[in-house]
Motif scaffolding. Structure first.
Motif, PDB file in Angstrom:
ATOM      1  N   ILE A 129       0.836  -1.198   0.000  1.00  0.00           N
ATOM      2  CA  ILE A 129       0.000   0.000   0.000  1.00  0.00           C
ATOM      3  C   ILE A 129       0.871   1.250   0.000  1.00  0.00           C
ATOM      4  O   ILE A 129       0.575   2.231  -0.693  1.00  0.00           O
ATOM      5  CB  ILE A 129      -0.955  -0.028   1.207  1.00  0.00           C
ATOM      6  CG1 ILE A 129      -2.049  -1.088   0.967  1.00  0.00           C
ATOM      7  CG2 ILE A 129      -1.575   1.338   1.459  1.00  0.00           C
ATOM      8  CD1 ILE A 129      -2.897  -1.387   2.163  1.00  0.00           C
ATOM      9  N   TYR A 170      -4.339  -3.958  -1.858  1.00  0.00           N
ATOM     10  CA  TYR A 170      -5.624  -3.630  -1.242  1.00  0.00           C
ATOM     11  C   TYR A 170      -6.540  -4.855  -1.299  1.00  0.00           C
ATOM     12  O   TYR A 170      -7.417  -5.037  -0.453  1.00  0.00           O
ATOM     13  CB  TYR A 170      -6.237  -2.372  -1.879  1.00  0.00           C
ATOM     14  CG  TYR A 170      -7.382  -2.586  -2.838  1.00  0.00           C
ATOM     15  CD1 TYR A 170      -8.657  -2.892  -2.375  1.00  0.00           C
ATOM     16  CD2 TYR A 170      -7.191  -2.459  -4.215  1.00  0.00           C
ATOM     17  CE1 TYR A 170      -9.705  -3.084  -3.262  1.00  0.00           C
ATOM     18  CE2 TYR A 170      -8.239  -2.643  -5.094  1.00  0.00           C
ATOM     19  CZ  TYR A 170      -9.493  -2.960  -4.613  1.00  0.00           C
ATOM     20  OH  TYR A 170     -10.533  -3.156  -5.491  1.00  0.00           O
ATOM     21  N   SER A 194      -8.221  -6.226   2.013  1.00  0.00           N
ATOM     22  CA  SER A 194      -9.667  -6.443   2.061  1.00  0.00           C
ATOM     23  C   SER A 194      -9.994  -7.867   2.507  1.00  0.00           C
ATOM     24  O   SER A 194     -10.941  -8.090   3.271  1.00  0.00           O
ATOM     25  CB  SER A 194     -10.291  -6.164   0.688  1.00  0.00           C
ATOM     26  OG  SER A 194     -10.056  -4.830   0.286  1.00  0.00           O
ATOM     27  N   ILE A 242      -8.997   4.899   2.444  1.00  0.00           N
ATOM     28  CA  ILE A 242      -9.821   3.733   2.120  1.00  0.00           C
ATOM     29  C   ILE A 242     -10.663   3.296   3.324  1.00  0.00           C
ATOM     30  O   ILE A 242     -11.587   2.500   3.199  1.00  0.00           O
ATOM     31  CB  ILE A 242      -8.930   2.546   1.666  1.00  0.00           C
ATOM     32  CG1 ILE A 242      -9.759   1.426   1.010  1.00  0.00           C
ATOM     33  CG2 ILE A 242      -8.131   1.981   2.840  1.00  0.00           C
ATOM     34  CD1 ILE A 242     -10.333   1.781  -0.309  1.00  0.00           C
ATOM     35  N   TYR A 294     -14.219   1.020   3.822  1.00  0.00           N
ATOM     36  CA  TYR A 294     -14.183  -0.232   4.571  1.00  0.00           C
ATOM     37  C   TYR A 294     -15.230  -0.245   5.673  1.00  0.00           C
ATOM     38  O   TYR A 294     -15.916  -1.254   5.890  1.00  0.00           O
ATOM     39  CB  TYR A 294     -12.793  -0.429   5.186  1.00  0.00           C
ATOM     40  CG  TYR A 294     -11.791  -1.075   4.259  1.00  0.00           C
ATOM     41  CD1 TYR A 294     -11.933  -1.020   2.878  1.00  0.00           C
ATOM     42  CD2 TYR A 294     -10.688  -1.756   4.766  1.00  0.00           C
ATOM     43  CE1 TYR A 294     -11.019  -1.601   2.040  1.00  0.00           C
ATOM     44  CE2 TYR A 294      -9.758  -2.356   3.926  1.00  0.00           C
ATOM     45  CZ  TYR A 294      -9.927  -2.272   2.570  1.00  0.00           C
ATOM     46  OH  TYR A 294      -9.020  -2.866   1.731  1.00  0.00           O
ATOM     47  N   ARG A 303     -15.348   0.533  -6.951  1.00  0.00           N
ATOM     48  CA  ARG A 303     -14.563   0.003  -5.839  1.00  0.00           C
ATOM     49  C   ARG A 303     -15.427  -0.634  -4.755  1.00  0.00           C
ATOM     50  O   ARG A 303     -15.024  -1.602  -4.117  1.00  0.00           O
ATOM     51  CB  ARG A 303     -13.720   1.138  -5.243  1.00  0.00           C
ATOM     52  CG  ARG A 303     -12.757   0.720  -4.134  1.00  0.00           C
ATOM     53  CD  ARG A 303     -11.630  -0.140  -4.640  1.00  0.00           C
ATOM     54  NE  ARG A 303     -10.755   0.581  -5.528  1.00  0.00           N
ATOM     55  CZ  ARG A 303      -9.690   1.284  -5.123  1.00  0.00           C
ATOM     56  NH1 ARG A 303      -9.409   1.376  -3.840  1.00  0.00           N
ATOM     57  NH2 ARG A 303      -8.918   1.883  -6.009  1.00  0.00           N
ATOM     58  N   VAL A 348     -14.601  -4.291  -3.242  1.00  0.00           N
ATOM     59  CA  VAL A 348     -14.247  -4.470  -1.831  1.00  0.00           C
ATOM     60  C   VAL A 348     -15.223  -5.403  -1.140  1.00  0.00           C
ATOM     61  O   VAL A 348     -14.820  -6.278  -0.362  1.00  0.00           O
ATOM     62  CB  VAL A 348     -14.188  -3.096  -1.121  1.00  0.00           C
ATOM     63  CG1 VAL A 348     -14.102  -3.270   0.393  1.00  0.00           C
ATOM     64  CG2 VAL A 348     -12.988  -2.296  -1.613  1.00  0.00           C
ATOM     65  N   TYR A 380      -0.742   2.643   8.893  1.00  0.00           N
ATOM     66  CA  TYR A 380      -1.417   3.159   7.692  1.00  0.00           C
ATOM     67  C   TYR A 380      -1.562   4.680   7.774  1.00  0.00           C
ATOM     68  O   TYR A 380      -1.205   5.405   6.833  1.00  0.00           O
ATOM     69  CB  TYR A 380      -2.782   2.497   7.549  1.00  0.00           C
ATOM     70  CG  TYR A 380      -3.625   3.041   6.414  1.00  0.00           C
ATOM     71  CD1 TYR A 380      -3.272   2.820   5.093  1.00  0.00           C
ATOM     72  CD2 TYR A 380      -4.769   3.797   6.676  1.00  0.00           C
ATOM     73  CE1 TYR A 380      -4.047   3.331   4.052  1.00  0.00           C
ATOM     74  CE2 TYR A 380      -5.545   4.307   5.648  1.00  0.00           C
ATOM     75  CZ  TYR A 380      -5.187   4.076   4.340  1.00  0.00           C
ATOM     76  OH  TYR A 380      -5.944   4.591   3.316  1.00  0.00           O
TER      77      TYR A 380
END
Length: 409
Positions: free
Chosen positions: A31, A75, A79, A127, A131, A229, A233, A338
């Motif tokens: 990432i 990603y 996920s 992101i 999520y 997306r 996801v 992150y």
């Protein structure tokens, strides 16, 4: 009587599975590799400036390698891990007779807040909000059979191809409202979207950066819609939920044949298709968006699954190796790392920090990524030797469970 959320606590260190923390750490590296070309402002530079750099040839090769081995794959891994984590939260809560869903929704609500703050005040490529919002849908699938889970996962992963095909033949842009909002915002505040690289590099105050972040939030919504997306996801979440429900991560020795098959087929399909995906991306989709979406489907998911399975096989062979001891702490504090990558990126490259943006080519940026990640690995190892949770993880867990949690080991 049903216990309350105060009767249960987070998973103890002794109950954790090292392979999941290792995979989170591995995903964080990928990432960071995917995100830092934007932090370094390289992605915002005009093509003629990129071509005039002394590193242009090496940067072109680096871009190819990123499309082949990095773009979308990590990603995907992150996920999958989120879906696995959901299964663990529910199992842990049910085992202790607590209301797992109340805990889960509180956890997702807090993640939504963290993601919003990250999006609006630190980096517009967040992101976490997506999520959190999609994570709230996962309890709807908890009673579904394994076959049902996999069917729905396949449906959501395949749906973007159909949507892109329809949009292409009808010349429709679903993200147009957010494009217009971003244009209106930039016009109102005199923001030149073609000059972001130098604007951020020379920014002397946070207010200038904040203007960029606000318009970037509109761009992020546009990216989510154009890239479908949310469907991608959700499909990966359900795949991860299937993996977690069947405890494949916990019984890897018994599932070794399955892991080997996923690794072999994922590599055999994903790697060649990743070259096609890179060719399409580098050529700005010469066969059209719908075909590019097919290349994405056939490359990103198989190779991402191969990364996960291959890591599991490598772990079985070398689980006592030093590398795992360094990578696992990084994954244990994945949220802190992150967010930390975004803070480091701002500090290194924006004018409110060291102002190094626009000075690095793509290859040089990825070298910086390795230095940043090595720092995070060392910091995480030191921190986790003294504490049970990462700093942000600690706050997140206390708010989730509604009680004070000791942080020192």
């Amino acid at each position: 009587m049903m216990n309350t959320t105060k009767d249960i606590s987070p998973v103890k260190a002794s109950e954790r599975f090292a392979i999941l923390d290792i995979l989170r750490g591995f995903a964080l590296l990928g990432i960071c590799m995917a995100n830092f070309p934007e932090f370094s402002l390289y992605n915002f530079l005009p093509q003629e400036v990129k071509s005039s750099m002394s590193t242009a040839a090496a940067d072109n090769i680096t871009r190819w390698l990123l499309y082949i081995f990095v773009d979308g794959k990590f990603y995907t891994l992150f996920s999958l891990l989120f879906g696995i984590g959901f299964s663990i939260i529910i199992r842990n809560a049910e085992r202790k007779g607590a209301n797992g869903f109340r805990i889960f929704y509180r956890r997702m609500g807090l993640l939504l807040v963290i993601g919003f703050m990250h999006l609006m005040f630190i980096w517009s490529g967040d992101i976490l909000m997506l999520y959190a919002l999609l994570g709230m849908l996962l309890p709807l699938f908890r009673r579904m059979s394994d076959k049902g889970l996999l069917r729905w996962a396949a449906f959501f992963l395949l749906l973007p191809v159909l949507i892109d095909f329809v949009c292409e033949i009808t010349h429709t842009s679903l993200a147009l409202p957010f494009v217009r909002l971003q244009e209106m915002y930039c016009a109102r505040y005199g923001i030149n979207a073609d000059n972001f690289a130098y604007w951020l590099r020379d920014a002397e105050d946070y207010g200038t950066v904040f203007q960029f972040l606000v318009q970037g939030a509109f761009v992020r919504m546009q990216e989510f819609i154009e890239g479908n997306r949310y469907f991608k996801v959700l499909g990966l979440f359900l795949t991860g939920f299937f993996i977690g429900r069947n405890r494949i991560y916990a019984d890897m020795e018994e599932k070794k044949a399955l892991l080997s098959k996923v690794f072999r087929y994922g590599l055999a399909i994903g790697l060649p298709c990743s070259f096609l995906y890179a060719w399409s991306a580098m050529g700005r989709h010469p066969l059209g968006i719908a075909m590019h979406s097919v290349f994405y489907l056939a490359s990103v998911y198989p190779l991402g699954f191969a990364y996960a399975a291959g890591s599991g096989l490598f772990y079985l062979r070398t689980k006592n190796g030093t590398a795992w001891k360094w990578l696992a702490p990084t994954g244990r504090m994945a949220l802190t790392n992150y967010i930390g990558q975004s803070v480091i990126g701002m500090f290194l490259f924006y004018g409110i920090g060291m102002g190094l943006g626009t000075t690095f080519g793509l290859l040089q940026t990825e070298i910086v990524v390795l230095a940043v990640f090595l720092f995070q690995m060392a910091f995480s190892a030191g921190w986790m030797s003294a504490f049970k949770f990462g700093p942000l993880e600690w706050v997140w867990r206390m708010l989730t469970y509604g009680k004070w949690l000791g942080i020192r080991n």
